[in-house]
Design a protein around this motif. Structure first.
Motif, PDB file in Angstrom:
ATOM      1  N   THR A  77       4.811  -3.927  -0.564  1.00 33.11           N
ATOM      2  CA  THR A  77       6.225  -4.064  -0.218  1.00 33.11           C
ATOM      3  C   THR A  77       6.442  -4.708   1.139  1.00 33.11           C
ATOM      4  O   THR A  77       7.552  -5.149   1.457  1.00 33.11           O
ATOM      5  CB  THR A  77       6.910  -2.680  -0.242  1.00 33.11           C
ATOM      6  N   SER A  78       5.401  -4.756   1.971  1.00 35.59           N
ATOM      7  CA  SER A  78       5.543  -5.394   3.277  1.00 35.59           C
ATOM      8  C   SER A  78       4.173  -5.866   3.729  1.00 35.59           C
ATOM      9  O   SER A  78       3.205  -5.093   3.728  1.00 35.59           O
ATOM     10  CB  SER A  78       6.127  -4.412   4.299  1.00 35.59           C
ATOM     11  N   GLY A  79       4.107  -7.143   4.128  1.00 32.83           N
ATOM     12  CA  GLY A  79       2.842  -7.707   4.533  1.00 32.83           C
ATOM     13  C   GLY A  79       2.593  -7.627   6.020  1.00 32.83           C
ATOM     14  O   GLY A  79       3.395  -7.079   6.786  1.00 32.83           O
ATOM     15  N   PHE A  80       1.473  -8.204   6.424  1.00 31.67           N
ATOM     16  CA  PHE A  80       1.056  -8.193   7.822  1.00 31.67           C
ATOM     17  C   PHE A  80       1.849  -9.263   8.575  1.00 31.67           C
ATOM     18  O   PHE A  80       2.024 -10.380   8.093  1.00 31.67           O
ATOM     19  CB  PHE A  80      -0.441  -8.494   7.887  1.00 31.67           C
ATOM     20  N   GLY A  81       2.352  -8.941   9.762  1.00 32.60           N
ATOM     21  CA  GLY A  81       3.053  -9.917  10.586  1.00 32.60           C
ATOM     22  C   GLY A  81       4.471  -9.515  10.900  1.00 32.60           C
ATOM     23  O   GLY A  81       4.876  -8.357  10.676  1.00 32.60           O
ATOM     24  N   TYR A  82       5.257 -10.437  11.460  1.00 33.89           N
ATOM     25  CA  TYR A  82       6.622 -10.110  11.872  1.00 33.89           C
ATOM     26  C   TYR A  82       7.512  -9.870  10.657  1.00 33.89           C
ATOM     27  O   TYR A  82       7.379 -10.539   9.623  1.00 33.89           O
ATOM     28  CB  TYR A  82       7.215 -11.239  12.715  1.00 33.89           C
ATOM     29  N   ARG A  83       8.446  -8.898  10.832  1.00 32.35           N
ATOM     30  CA  ARG A  83       9.395  -8.586   9.762  1.00 32.35           C
ATOM     31  C   ARG A  83      10.679  -8.034  10.372  1.00 32.35           C
ATOM     32  O   ARG A  83      10.710  -7.611  11.535  1.00 32.35           O
ATOM     33  CB  ARG A  83       8.797  -7.560   8.798  1.00 32.35           C
ATOM     34  N   TYR A  84      11.738  -8.067   9.568  1.00 33.27           N
ATOM     35  CA  TYR A  84      13.040  -7.552  10.012  1.00 33.27           C
ATOM     36  C   TYR A  84      13.209  -6.159   9.426  1.00 33.27           C
ATOM     37  O   TYR A  84      13.229  -5.988   8.203  1.00 33.27           O
ATOM     38  CB  TYR A  84      14.154  -8.473   9.526  1.00 33.27           C
ATOM     39  N   LEU A  85      13.303  -5.154  10.306  1.00 35.18           N
ATOM     40  CA  LEU A  85      13.404  -3.778   9.837  1.00 35.18           C
ATOM     41  C   LEU A  85      14.223  -2.956  10.828  1.00 35.18           C
ATOM     42  O   LEU A  85      14.066  -3.078  12.051  1.00 35.18           O
ATOM     43  CB  LEU A  85      12.002  -3.172   9.692  1.00 35.18           C
ATOM     44  N   PHE A  86      15.101  -2.148  10.257  1.00 29.75           N
ATOM     45  CA  PHE A  86      15.954  -1.276  11.063  1.00 29.75           C
ATOM     46  C   PHE A  86      16.768  -2.072  12.084  1.00 29.75           C
ATOM     47  O   PHE A  86      16.905  -1.676  13.246  1.00 29.75           O
ATOM     48  CB  PHE A  86      15.136  -0.186  11.779  1.00 29.75           C
ATOM     49  N   GLY A  87      17.250  -3.260  11.674  1.00 32.40           N
ATOM     50  CA  GLY A  87      18.148  -4.049  12.498  1.00 32.40           C
ATOM     51  C   GLY A  87      17.493  -4.922  13.537  1.00 32.40           C
ATOM     52  O   GLY A  87      18.185  -5.501  14.381  1.00 32.40           O
ATOM     53  N   SER A  88      16.142  -5.031  13.530  1.00 33.49           N
ATOM     54  CA  SER A  88      15.477  -5.867  14.533  1.00 33.49           C
ATOM     55  C   SER A  88      14.144  -6.393  13.970  1.00 33.49           C
ATOM     56  O   SER A  88      13.609  -5.862  12.986  1.00 33.49           O
ATOM     57  CB  SER A  88      15.230  -5.080  15.819  1.00 33.49           C
ATOM     58  N   ASP A 105       1.855  -2.518   3.564  1.00 34.19           N
ATOM     59  CA  ASP A 105       2.396  -1.348   2.892  1.00 34.19           C
ATOM     60  C   ASP A 105       2.163  -1.446   1.388  1.00 34.19           C
ATOM     61  O   ASP A 105       2.569  -2.428   0.742  1.00 34.19           O
ATOM     62  CB  ASP A 105       3.893  -1.217   3.156  1.00 34.19           C
ATOM     63  N   PHE A 106       1.487  -0.413   0.821  1.00 32.31           N
ATOM     64  CA  PHE A 106       1.268  -0.321  -0.620  1.00 32.31           C
ATOM     65  C   PHE A 106       2.164   0.800  -1.144  1.00 32.31           C
ATOM     66  O   PHE A 106       2.006   1.972  -0.751  1.00 32.31           O
ATOM     67  CB  PHE A 106      -0.184   0.002  -0.944  1.00 32.31           C
ATOM     68  N   ALA A 107       3.083   0.488  -2.038  1.00 28.85           N
ATOM     69  CA  ALA A 107       4.030   1.492  -2.550  1.00 28.85           C
ATOM     70  C   ALA A 107       3.629   1.932  -3.945  1.00 28.85           C
ATOM     71  O   ALA A 107       3.139   1.145  -4.762  1.00 28.85           O
ATOM     72  CB  ALA A 107       5.437   0.916  -2.574  1.00 28.85           C
ATOM     73  N   SER A 108       3.852   3.248  -4.176  1.00 29.91           N
ATOM     74  CA  SER A 108       3.636   3.806  -5.511  1.00 29.91           C
ATOM     75  C   SER A 108       4.406   5.128  -5.578  1.00 29.91           C
ATOM     76  O   SER A 108       5.269   5.398  -4.732  1.00 29.91           O
ATOM     77  CB  SER A 108       2.140   4.016  -5.782  1.00 29.91           C
ATOM     78  N   SER A 109       4.091   5.969  -6.528  1.00 31.89           N
ATOM     79  CA  SER A 109       4.845   7.221  -6.685  1.00 31.89           C
ATOM     80  C   SER A 109       4.349   8.293  -5.706  1.00 31.89           C
ATOM     81  O   SER A 109       3.231   8.221  -5.184  1.00 31.89           O
ATOM     82  CB  SER A 109       4.710   7.720  -8.128  1.00 31.89           C
ATOM     83  N   TYR A 110       5.203   9.292  -5.505  1.00 32.73           N
ATOM     84  CA  TYR A 110       4.886  10.392  -4.590  1.00 32.73           C
ATOM     85  C   TYR A 110       3.639  11.126  -5.085  1.00 32.73           C
ATOM     86  O   TYR A 110       3.478  11.417  -6.270  1.00 32.73           O
ATOM     87  CB  TYR A 110       6.077  11.357  -4.508  1.00 32.73           C
ATOM     88  N   GLY A 111       2.704  11.392  -4.135  1.00 34.96           N
ATOM     89  CA  GLY A 111       1.502  12.129  -4.475  1.00 34.96           C
ATOM     90  C   GLY A 111       0.360  11.292  -4.984  1.00 34.96           C
ATOM     91  O   GLY A 111      -0.708  11.826  -5.337  1.00 34.96           O
ATOM     92  N   THR A 112       0.527   9.965  -5.061  1.00 30.95           N
ATOM     93  CA  THR A 112      -0.567   9.081  -5.510  1.00 30.95           C
ATOM     94  C   THR A 112      -1.768   9.254  -4.588  1.00 30.95           C
ATOM     95  O   THR A 112      -1.622   9.259  -3.362  1.00 30.95           O
ATOM     96  CB  THR A 112      -0.123   7.606  -5.495  1.00 30.95           C
ATOM     97  N   PRO A 113      -2.997   9.385  -5.152  1.00 25.71           N
ATOM     98  CA  PRO A 113      -4.180   9.560  -4.288  1.00 25.71           C
ATOM     99  C   PRO A 113      -4.415   8.356  -3.390  1.00 25.71           C
ATOM    100  O   PRO A 113      -4.296   7.203  -3.827  1.00 25.71           O
ATOM    101  CB  PRO A 113      -5.318   9.733  -5.298  1.00 25.71           C
ATOM    102  N   ILE A 114      -4.751   8.656  -2.122  1.00 24.74           N
ATOM    103  CA  ILE A 114      -5.109   7.613  -1.162  1.00 24.74           C
ATOM    104  C   ILE A 114      -6.603   7.727  -0.902  1.00 24.74           C
ATOM    105  O   ILE A 114      -7.106   8.814  -0.596  1.00 24.74           O
ATOM    106  CB  ILE A 114      -4.319   7.777   0.155  1.00 24.74           C
ATOM    107  N   LYS A 115      -7.349   6.573  -1.042  1.00 22.16           N
ATOM    108  CA  LYS A 115      -8.806   6.585  -0.977  1.00 22.16           C
ATOM    109  C   LYS A 115      -9.310   5.887   0.282  1.00 22.16           C
ATOM    110  O   LYS A 115      -8.648   4.991   0.816  1.00 22.16           O
ATOM    111  CB  LYS A 115      -9.387   5.894  -2.215  1.00 22.16           C
ATOM    112  N   ALA A 116     -10.489   6.321   0.728  1.00 24.36           N
ATOM    113  CA  ALA A 116     -11.119   5.679   1.890  1.00 24.36           C
ATOM    114  C   ALA A 116     -11.544   4.258   1.520  1.00 24.36           C
ATOM    115  O   ALA A 116     -12.209   4.033   0.498  1.00 24.36           O
ATOM    116  CB  ALA A 116     -12.324   6.484   2.346  1.00 24.36           C
ATOM    117  N   ALA A 117     -11.180   3.280   2.333  1.00 26.67           N
ATOM    118  CA  ALA A 117     -11.507   1.884   2.057  1.00 26.67           C
ATOM    119  C   ALA A 117     -12.992   1.624   2.210  1.00 26.67           C
ATOM    120  O   ALA A 117     -13.546   0.716   1.571  1.00 26.67           O
ATOM    121  CB  ALA A 117     -10.719   0.954   2.972  1.00 26.67           C
TER     122      ALA A 117
END
Length: 546
Positions: free
Chosen positions: A434-445, A453-465
């Protein structure tokens, strides 16, 4: 045509000489006959009288014989013979008298009569030797002797038909043509087929030129071989430099002499465009989130090696979103092969000797003593295809500086599952970036986003890279609930905005182990994991590493 015209002129002059010779011969014969006429004229009267006497004597002998043999019948024959003899004698005297009178009245007439006789004899002789002919003149030059006027129409029609067949279009023979009556012997008459061939050749419907053939197909023509050779040199020039020793073509290229219709196009500019145009236009693929080099290759029905050959400057392990990969290369109609002989200095890498140690894991190494690289002067023959190196053959190597040995420790202790593998995987299975590396516009600035940012459902397992040691596990301001793993090479990975944590500081984790659950803690607008990779303490684009 010129040689034929000269031959015809010789024939006509020979004809004139023969006619003059015949006339002179006739006059000589007339003079000779005139001299003979006088003598013959004197002999005529004497001959006539002698002949009459002989006839009379002969008649008397015959009569006597007849009387002796046949009696009364012989008498009849005798009287008849005597009558005929008398008539012949009278006729002879009359003819002789007429001749003497004619000669007396016209002293020159025997010459005239003899001349007329000679001319008649010459005319008959000339007619027997020569026949009516027609001199064909083309553009002011006598080119043939025709037997009749109808031959000309057939010859011209034949020329027009042959030229039209070659040029592929209608053709009118527009030369200035005339015919003049003349006399010629049968041997001097021109062969109509040969005349047609000569006129056809003079038209120039077929010209000599040179063809440029590529893989068996004639692509174009030029008046000279040098023009085509210069064109090939021009096409090859962009791929050559001061080190090029020779060039050739990947295709079978040949130049050879040909006979072609005179209206054949000889356009070197058009041929140049044809030879330098591309058969296939270049095409590109734009890297998207989640792409890997191998996956892109297979999706395009290519092997990774084929894709890599089209992108020699791309590191397959480090793709980024928006990067363009060449997936189809433009191929020129004529591919240039060049060979260059180059001389350059080349680094001679330090030779390496490994020292085994149980103090390190298997696969891990550490430099004990780094040696120095050497330097060599290399001469090589390099082959290129359209400017891209295909092979390199080293012809000679001269050492400038000898290298020294590097000594490296090599681990022998079996690696635990929690040891780092040296590469990273995605922190969740599936999901959406949902959001990549680098400059972005968020919260008005605008602000710099240090991860992905990797988006998925609440409680999705997060694994060690990757495997490593948990060096932070807890709440960290805007990160919310955060896990930090320090890997064996010193790199660190961050996992933020978790709903819950499954590890504690000091834990050894392996690659792919579940370390937390997805949530939206800290400064977050939805369920996702903020993932960072830090090298030497500085955030880098994770997509260049996973």
């Amino acid at each position: 045509m010129h040689s034929m015209s000269q031959k015809l002129k010789v024939h006509i002059q020979t004809l004139r000489d023969k006619v003059g010779a015949a006339w002179s011969k006739g006059r000589e014969q007339a003079a000779r006959l005139y001299g003979q006429a006088a003598e013959k004229g004197a002999q005529v009267a004497a001959c006539t009288a002698d002949k009459a006497g002989q006839m009379r004597d002969l008649a008397a002998d015959k009569t006597a014989q007849a009387l002796a043999l046949a009696g009364d019948k012989g008498a009849q024959i005798y009287h008849l013979a005597a009558q005929k003899a008398a008539q012949g004698w009278s006729a002879a005297k009359v003819r002789g008298h007429q001749v003497r009178l004619a000669v007396a009245r016209h002293p020159v007439s025997p010459l005239l009569y003899v001349t007329i006789v000679a001319l008649a004899v010459g005319a008959v002789s000339f007619k027997g030797m020569y026949t009516r002919a027609y001199v064909l003149n083309v553009n002011g030059e006598d080119v043939a002797l025709l037997s009749d006027e109808g031959e000309l129409e057939n010859i011209v029609s034949g020329v027009e038909t042959r030229v039209a067949r070659i040029l592929g279009e209608e053709y009118d023979y527009e030369a200035d043509i005339s015919i003049t009556p003349a006399f010629a012997s049968a041997q001097e008459l021109s062969d109509a087929t040969a005349v047609e061939d000569n006129l056809f050749n003079s038209v120039g419907a077929i010209v000599e030129g040179y063809a440029l053939c590529v893989d068996g197909e004639e692509l174009g023509y030029a008046a000279t071989e040098q023009e085509l050779m210069a064109l090939l040199d021009e096409i090859a020039a962009p791929y050559m430099d001061e080190n090029t020793v020779r060039y050739d073509f990947a295709e079978d290229v040949d130049i050879y002499p040909v006979e072609i219709p005179s209206n054949t196009e000889m356009d070197l500019d058009k041929l140049r465009t044809q030879l330098t145009s591309s058969r296939v236009e270049e095409a590109y693929y734009t890297v998207e989130a989640g792409d890997t080099f191998n996956a892109v290759a297979y999706s395009l029905d290519m092997t990774p090696a084929e894709l890599e050959a089209l992108n020699p400057d791309v590191e397959p392990a480090k793709l980024w979103v928006g990067q363009q990969l060449t997936i189809q290369q433009a191929v020129p109609a004529l591919s240039i092969l060049t060979q260059s002989e180059v001389s350059y200095e080349q680094v001679v890498e330090s030779p390496v000797e490994y020292i085994e140690t149980a103090d390190m894991y298997e696969g891990d190494t550490a430099v004990k003593e780094r040696g120095a690289d050497g330097l060599a002067q290399v001469t090589a023959q390099v082959s290129y295809l359209n400017g891209v190196e295909q092979s390199r053959e080293v012809l000679s190597t001269d050492t400038i500086q000898e290298p020294t040995t590097t000594y490296i420790y090599k681990g022998t202790t079996p690696r635990p599952v929690t040891a780092s593998k040296g590469y990273y995987i995605r922190p969740i299975s599936g999901g959406t970036i949902t959001s990549g590396f680098g400059y972005r516009y968020l919260f008005g600035s605008y602000s710099f986003h240090q991860g992905v940012d990797f988006a998925s459902s609440y409680g999705t397992p997060i694994k060690a890279a990757d495997g490593g040691t948990v060096t932070y596990a807890g709440w960290q301001g805007s990160y919310g609930k955060l896990v930090v793993i320090t890997h064996d090479n010193g790199d660190k990975t961050y996992y933020a905005h978790c709903s819950s944590l499954d590890v504690s500081v000091g834990d050894k984790v392996y690659q792919g182990q579940v370390i937390a659950r997805m949530g939206s803690t800290g400064n977050s607008t939805g369920n996702h994991v903020h993932f960072e990779i830090r090298v030497n303490g500085q955030p880098v684009n994770p997509m260049d590493y996973i």
